[in-house]
Design a protein around this motif. Structure first.
Motif, PDB file in Angstrom:
ATOM      1  N   LYS A  91       0.848  -1.191   0.000  1.00 15.95           N
ATOM      2  CA  LYS A  91       0.000   0.000   0.000  1.00 15.95           C
ATOM      3  C   LYS A  91       0.884   1.241   0.000  1.00 15.95           C
ATOM      4  CE  LYS A  91      -3.449   2.295   2.720  1.00 15.95           C
ATOM      5  NZ  LYS A  91      -3.953   2.517   4.048  1.00 15.95           N
ATOM      6  N   ALA A  92       0.429   2.284  -0.690  1.00 12.97           N
ATOM      7  CA  ALA A  92       1.104   3.579  -0.625  1.00 12.97           C
ATOM      8  C   ALA A  92       0.128   4.575  -0.001  1.00 12.97           C
ATOM      9  CB  ALA A  92       1.501   4.042  -2.019  1.00 12.97           C
ATOM     10  N   THR A  93       0.632   5.446   0.869  1.00 14.10           N
ATOM     11  CA  THR A  93      -0.285   6.359   1.570  1.00 14.10           C
ATOM     12  C   THR A  93      -0.616   7.609   0.761  1.00 14.10           C
ATOM     13  OG1 THR A  93       1.565   7.441   2.679  1.00 14.10           O
ATOM     14  CG2 THR A  93       0.465   5.640   3.874  1.00 14.10           C
ATOM     15  N   ALA A  94       0.171   7.919  -0.265  1.00 15.34           N
ATOM     16  CA  ALA A  94      -0.108   9.114  -1.071  1.00 15.34           C
ATOM     17  C   ALA A  94      -0.131   8.719  -2.543  1.00 15.34           C
ATOM     18  CB  ALA A  94       0.950  10.179  -0.811  1.00 15.34           C
ATOM     19  N   GLY A  95      -0.588   9.654  -3.377  1.00 18.06           N
ATOM     20  CA  GLY A  95      -0.649   9.375  -4.804  1.00 18.06           C
ATOM     21  C   GLY A  95      -1.865   8.524  -5.141  1.00 18.06           C
ATOM     22  N   THR A  96      -1.961   8.115  -6.384  1.00 17.50           N
ATOM     23  CA  THR A  96      -3.153   7.385  -6.819  1.00 17.50           C
ATOM     24  C   THR A  96      -2.912   5.896  -7.008  1.00 17.50           C
ATOM     25  OG1 THR A  96      -2.686   7.672  -9.170  1.00 17.50           O
ATOM     26  CG2 THR A  96      -3.960   9.426  -8.096  1.00 17.50           C
ATOM     27  N   LEU A  97      -1.653   5.450  -6.961  1.00 11.85           N
ATOM     28  CA  LEU A  97      -1.390   4.050  -7.320  1.00 11.85           C
ATOM     29  C   LEU A  97      -2.014   3.070  -6.340  1.00 11.85           C
ATOM     30  CD1 LEU A  97       2.281   3.788  -8.608  1.00 11.85           C
ATOM     31  CD2 LEU A  97       0.161   3.906  -9.914  1.00 11.85           C
ATOM     32  N   LYS A  98      -2.622   2.061  -6.907  1.00 12.01           N
ATOM     33  CA  LYS A  98      -3.294   1.038  -6.112  1.00 12.01           C
ATOM     34  C   LYS A  98      -2.283   0.006  -5.632  1.00 12.01           C
ATOM     35  CE  LYS A  98      -7.091  -2.304  -6.669  1.00 12.01           C
ATOM     36  NZ  LYS A  98      -8.212  -1.890  -5.806  1.00 12.01           N
ATOM     37  N   GLY A  99      -2.392  -0.362  -4.384  1.00  9.89           N
ATOM     38  CA  GLY A  99      -1.525  -1.405  -3.851  1.00  9.89           C
ATOM     39  C   GLY A  99      -1.881  -2.763  -4.434  1.00  9.89           C
ATOM     40  N   MET A 100      -1.013  -3.736  -4.172  1.00  9.03           N
ATOM     41  CA  MET A 100      -1.265  -5.070  -4.716  1.00  9.03           C
ATOM     42  C   MET A 100      -1.245  -6.087  -3.585  1.00  9.03           C
ATOM     43  SD  MET A 100       0.581  -5.164  -8.350  1.00  9.03           S
ATOM     44  CE  MET A 100      -0.443  -4.524  -9.660  1.00  9.03           C
ATOM     45  N   LEU A 146       5.166  -1.117  -5.712  1.00  3.10           N
ATOM     46  CA  LEU A 146       3.997  -1.763  -5.117  1.00  3.10           C
ATOM     47  C   LEU A 146       3.837  -3.225  -5.518  1.00  3.10           C
ATOM     48  CD1 LEU A 146       1.582   1.292  -5.343  1.00  3.10           C
ATOM     49  CD2 LEU A 146       2.603   0.319  -3.287  1.00  3.10           C
ATOM     50  N   SER A 147       4.780  -3.753  -6.280  1.00  2.00           N
ATOM     51  CA  SER A 147       4.740  -5.192  -6.582  1.00  2.00           C
ATOM     52  C   SER A 147       4.868  -5.964  -5.271  1.00  2.00           C
ATOM     53  CB  SER A 147       5.920  -5.600  -7.461  1.00  2.00           C
ATOM     54  OG  SER A 147       6.078  -4.722  -8.531  1.00  2.00           O
ATOM     55  N   ILE A 148       4.308  -7.144  -5.233  1.00  2.00           N
ATOM     56  CA  ILE A 148       4.437  -7.945  -4.013  1.00  2.00           C
ATOM     57  C   ILE A 148       5.684  -8.819  -4.050  1.00  2.00           C
ATOM     58  CG2 ILE A 148       1.958  -7.931  -3.577  1.00  2.00           C
ATOM     59  CD1 ILE A 148       2.048 -10.966  -4.469  1.00  2.00           C
ATOM     60  N   GLY A 149       6.380  -8.851  -5.172  1.00  2.00           N
ATOM     61  CA  GLY A 149       7.584  -9.671  -5.286  1.00  2.00           C
ATOM     62  C   GLY A 149       8.174  -9.486  -6.667  1.00  2.00           C
ATOM     63  N   LEU A 150       9.194 -10.254  -6.971  1.00  2.00           N
ATOM     64  CA  LEU A 150       9.905 -10.050  -8.234  1.00  2.00           C
ATOM     65  C   LEU A 150       9.706 -11.173  -9.248  1.00  2.00           C
ATOM     66  CD1 LEU A 150      13.258  -8.551  -6.914  1.00  2.00           C
ATOM     67  CD2 LEU A 150      11.330  -7.357  -7.946  1.00  2.00           C
ATOM     68  N   GLN A 151       8.959 -12.210  -8.896  1.00  4.73           N
ATOM     69  CA  GLN A 151       8.652 -13.316  -9.821  1.00  4.73           C
ATOM     70  C   GLN A 151       9.844 -14.201 -10.160  1.00  4.73           C
ATOM     71  OE1 GLN A 151       6.280 -14.957 -11.395  1.00  4.73           O
ATOM     72  NE2 GLN A 151       4.513 -13.802 -10.672  1.00  4.73           N
ATOM     73  N   SER A 152      11.009 -13.876  -9.668  1.00  4.06           N
ATOM     74  CA  SER A 152      12.182 -14.640 -10.076  1.00  4.06           C
ATOM     75  C   SER A 152      12.262 -15.952  -9.290  1.00  4.06           C
ATOM     76  CB  SER A 152      13.446 -13.816  -9.828  1.00  4.06           C
ATOM     77  OG  SER A 152      14.564 -14.511 -10.315  1.00  4.06           O
ATOM     78  N   ARG A 153      12.494 -17.034  -9.992  1.00  7.10           N
ATOM     79  CA  ARG A 153      12.824 -18.285  -9.308  1.00  7.10           C
ATOM     80  C   ARG A 153      14.253 -18.142  -8.798  1.00  7.10           C
ATOM     81  NH1 ARG A 153      12.554 -23.090 -13.091  1.00  7.10           N
ATOM     82  NH2 ARG A 153      13.658 -21.604 -14.394  1.00  7.10           N
ATOM     83  N   THR A 154      14.489 -18.583  -7.600  1.00  7.71           N
ATOM     84  CA  THR A 154      15.845 -18.464  -7.087  1.00  7.71           C
ATOM     85  C   THR A 154      16.334 -19.803  -6.577  1.00  7.71           C
ATOM     86  OG1 THR A 154      15.375 -18.050  -4.741  1.00  7.71           O
ATOM     87  CG2 THR A 154      15.220 -16.151  -6.225  1.00  7.71           C
TER      88      THR A 154
END
Lengths: 313, 516
Positions: A91-100, A146-154
């Motif tokens: 979540k971001a507290t300012a701006g318009t971007l929607k959290g994920m 705001l991504s929840i992760g990077l999708q990379s397999r590690t």
């Protein structure tokens, strides 16, 4: 033109910093399964754009909440398997971007203690830890911060050493993390050059962890220093958006407590901890708080007397 | 212990299988494009209608030296000696450039746009600095290649390259100098043969035009541009396709034609497009006077709306009166039931996102640090043109038609935005959260929709069998702005219609330019 909303976060620190993990020198005894829910809250207002520390009024404070399940099973007292499964919400507290939000990556580790020996009036042990992680859902990686992760397999390989004398202990580890390429939703992206593909090459990472404090049957109290470095990647340029293959570095310091509430066979323990980011690059200057409760399921036959090694919990 | 060993071995094996086996190196979609081998050389393209030139011979190019002179033979020998022991790096540049000069310079331009498409950071007093063309390397770097700037850059480069190639084709036919490999059959040719006369070199023309145009458009990147141009010219000599005098004549012609476009660009009113505080205040006041809710910047500190006078820029495909006539009627009144419904529609889309809709939003977003929506349509076009084996002059013509459409679409779109100066969804309902960055300018009409309508129209004319797909892509690009919760339905629907009208002017031109 799109409004600029920058900064970074990354999901590493919450998983890394929790107790009863792949990064501590604690082994479960044979056929003992420690499992429990965890929660962490991480937030930052300032972040590093390259090496420049700044804030961003168009994003305010970015928070990451993680709830998850962690477990550790003793195949033997020298060989454990661990897993962690987080659900993440940003979540971001300012701006318009929607959290994920969404289920993030499943991590699996095999932890092996090949050496445990008396030395200088204490115990010295060596560990090898191998790990994998892979995304469990097709969450969006390319929406930082705001991504929840990077999708990379590690895949990771860690060498860890621990020394304990009386209640005092010190643990140090070094980890190399291989990170696989990821795929994003757009067909082209700019790093330091234009790439006409949806595939992104992710730089590998290295992690160093040092922890020291007291450890006994009931209590662990430790100070932790952690240093994560991306081996490659590029800096966020001035006022630009972050990108998954940025060079993301962070050094955190923190404290971690584990207390065995019910020291019975199926023991119950709780973990509390916090850390703060003291140095970084292309990441948020985050403060993280976490807690978890663990319950031990013992699959040994009850009639057999337990003879657990001193460091087993 | 045995079990331990087994598990450790298993772990290592898994590690190896998962990661060592797969290479991390990634090929770009056009990295392995085969050498351009046109199905038709378009030998008569010297008669095609130029855009700015009064005729194909407006700039004189001297007759080439004869192929039996010592000087020409020396140039043949330059090729031969350069081909001895070609390094892998030399082979790579031959392969890269042989895919097509228009293609590669379009990609280079897209790269520059992506690099520069970053809004400046604010000053300490909350104002924003303007990039300066005369001091391009000082922060904020010049230019800020936002979508209108990018649309105009693509159009000027493409149009100049087209005119320069029309002139080149005129001289090719006039002088009819054979390619070096036709003069000397022992020459090693690393690219496909062509019956096209080689003087002046089309590659020299395209590189010369690009270098000259980019001095104006990306003045801080000359080192990069010059290095690309040097590599391009070298690739043509290494490949045996051109002698040095072919390339030099082409380069000189390209520069002359480009200078004519530079002169036009300096007078096309883009220089005044940024506007000023007084102009911004007036837009707000006029909107209130009409009884409507004016657009308010939702950035902090409030950022001036992007290029508020860009709608006055001189179009390529029509005059300024026509541009104004293409402006659509007003958006729904803020207090109307229709607007209430449209706000609610976007609120619902913002609240209930799906992974597939996010994919669509991000696929078409083309926001900060990307080559913008016009660049995305250039990429779509380029990948289709590759399959068509167009001659360089036809490549240039088609790119010019596309990019003039995109620029003129941006002009009509920006004119409309600042005529009505209306609000974004998240301004009228702050509960609306966006799935992509919120553009800092009025909503009506959607830029993505206008660009996409125009691009789909002209591309559907150029490649009719793909027309349905282009329209589907345009619809999706348009819809993506509603899914992203940054545009109303009216913005998108009307934007597509206006874009298609702009595209129809390019189609009219295409039908009469002599190439069909």
């Amino acid at each position: 033109m799109t409004k600029i909303l920058l900064a970074l976060l990354i999901m590493l620190s919450p998983v890394i910093s929790s107790a009863q993990t792949d990064m501590d020198a604690i082994m479960m005894g044979k056929k003992r399964f420690c499992i429990g829910p965890m929660y962490s809250y991480s937030s930052w207002k300032d972040y590093w754009e390259g090496s420049l520390k700044r804030d961003n009024e168009n994003i305010g404070t970015v928070s990451t909440e993680m709830t998850g399940l962690m477990g550790n099973y003793g195949i033997s007292s020298k060989l454990n398997v661990l897993f962690s499964l987080p659900y993440v919400k940003t979540k971001a507290t300012a701006g318009t971007l929607k959290g994920m939000k969404g289920v993030q990556d499943l991590s699996l580790f095999i932890k092996w203690m090949p050496v445990e020996t008396e030395m200088l009036g204490g115990f010295f042990s060596l560990y090898g830890v191998g790990g994998f992680s892979f995304p469990l859902s097709n969450y969006v990686a390319d929406f930082l911060p705001l991504s929840i992760g990077l999708q990379s397999r590690t895949a990771s390989a860690r060498l860890m050493a621990d020394y304990q004398t009386g209640s005092f202990f010190v643990t140090a580890s070094a980890t190399y993390v291989l990170r696989d390429n990821i795929r994003i939703d757009r067909t082209a992206y700019y790093t330091t050059a234009l790439h006409l593909t949806n595939e992104v090459k992710m730089p590998d990472g290295a992690n160093f962890n040092f922890r020291t404090g007291i450890r006994n049957e009931r209590l662990i109290a430790e100070a932790v220093v952690n240093n994560w470095n991306t081996l490659g990647g590029f800096d966020i340029t001035r006022n630009n958006m972050p990108f998954p293959s940025n060079r993301m570095n962070a050094t955190t310091i923190g404290a971690n407590f584990k207390y065995v509430i019910l020291p019975v066979r199926n023991e119950v323990s709780m973990v509390l901890g916090a850390n703060t980011t003291v140095a970084g690059r292309n990441m948020g200057k985050s403060n993280t708080y976490y807690g978890s409760v663990f319950y031990v399921l013992d699959f040994n036959r009850k009639t057999k007397s337990q003879d657990q090694p001193s460091k087993t919990n | 212990m045995k079990k331990t060993f087994f598990l450790t071995a298993l772990l290592i094996a898994l590690f190896v299988i998962l990661f060592i086996g797969c290479s991390k190196d990634i090929a770009g979609r056009t990295d392995n494009t085969p050498a351009l081998n046109p199905v038709n050389t378009d030998l008569n393209a010297g008669t095609w209608k130029p855009i700015l030139l009064t005729g194909p011979a407006e700039f004189a190019i001297a007759a080439p030296i004869a192929t039996n002179t010592p000087e020409y033979i020396a140039q043949i020998n330059e090729i031969k000696s350069s081909q001895v022991d070609l390094t892998s790096e030399e082979m790579a540049i031959v392969k890269y450039w042989s895919a097509g000069a228009i293609l590669r310079w379009n990609e280079i331009l897209r790269e520059l746009v992506a690099k520069h498409n970053i809004p400046p950071y604010q000053n300490a007093d909350g104002t924003y600095p303007l990039p300066s063309a005369t001091n391009p390397l000082a922060y904020p770097l010049f230019p800020f290649s936002n979508p209108p700037y990018a649309a105009r850059a693509y159009a000027y480069v493409s149009a100049a390259q087209y005119d320069a190639l029309v002139a080149a084709w005129h001289y090719k036919k006039l002088y009819n100098r054979a390619a070096p490999y036709k003069v000397d059959a022992t020459l090693n040719l690393l690219v496909p043969q062509s019956d096209l006369p080689s003087y002046p070199s089309e590659d020299g023309v395209v590189a010369g035009t690009a270098v000259e145009m980019l001095k104006l458009l990306f003045p801080g990147d000359q080192d990069f541009v010059q290095q690309k141009a040097a590599e391009h010219k070298r690739a043509r000599i290494l490949s045996g396709a051109n002698v040095r005098s072919d390339i030099e004549a082409g380069e000189a012609l390209g520069k002359l034609v480009a200078q004519k476009f530079v002169t036009r660009a300096r007078g096309d009113r883009a220089g005044a497009a940024a506007g000023n505080q007084a102009a911004w205040d007036k837009l707000e006041k006029d909107c209130i006077a009409r009884g409507e809710t004016p657009w308010i910047s939702q950035e902090l500190p409030k950022r001036p709306p992007m290029l508020l006078a860009y709608g006055k820029v001189k179009a390529f495909l029509f005059d300024s009166l026509t541009a104004v006539s293409l402006r659509p009627g007003p958006p729904p009144l803020v207090g109307s039931q229709q607007m209430k419904d449209e706000i609610e529609e976007i609120y619902q889309l913002s609240k209930n996102v799906t992974r597939e809709r996010i994919r669509i939003v991000h696929f078409w977003a083309d926001g900060v640090a990307t080559y913008t929506p016009p660049g995305h349509w250039d990429a779509i076009a380029a990948e289709d043109f590759i399959t068509k084996n167009f001659s360089e002059v036809r490549w240039a013509r088609n790119m010019a038609l596309l990019n003039m459409s995109l620029m003129d679409a941006s002009i009509v779109c920006w004119d409309t935005k600042y005529t009505y100066f209306n609000a974004r969804p998240s301004q009228l309902n702050p509960a609306i959260k966006t799935i992509t960055g919120l553009p800092n300018f009025p909503a009506y009409i959607s830029g993505h929709s206008t660009f996409s309508g125009a691009a789909a129209a002209i591309l559907g004319h150029i490649i009719p069998e793909r027309a349905a797909q282009y329209n589907a892509m345009a619809d999706e690009a348009s819809l993506s702005r509603m899914y992203g919760a940054i545009h109303f339905k009216s913005d998108c629907v009307v934007g597509l219609v206006v874009g298609k009208k702009v595209g129809s002017y390019a189609i009219e031109r295409a039908k009469t330019d002599g190439a069909e």
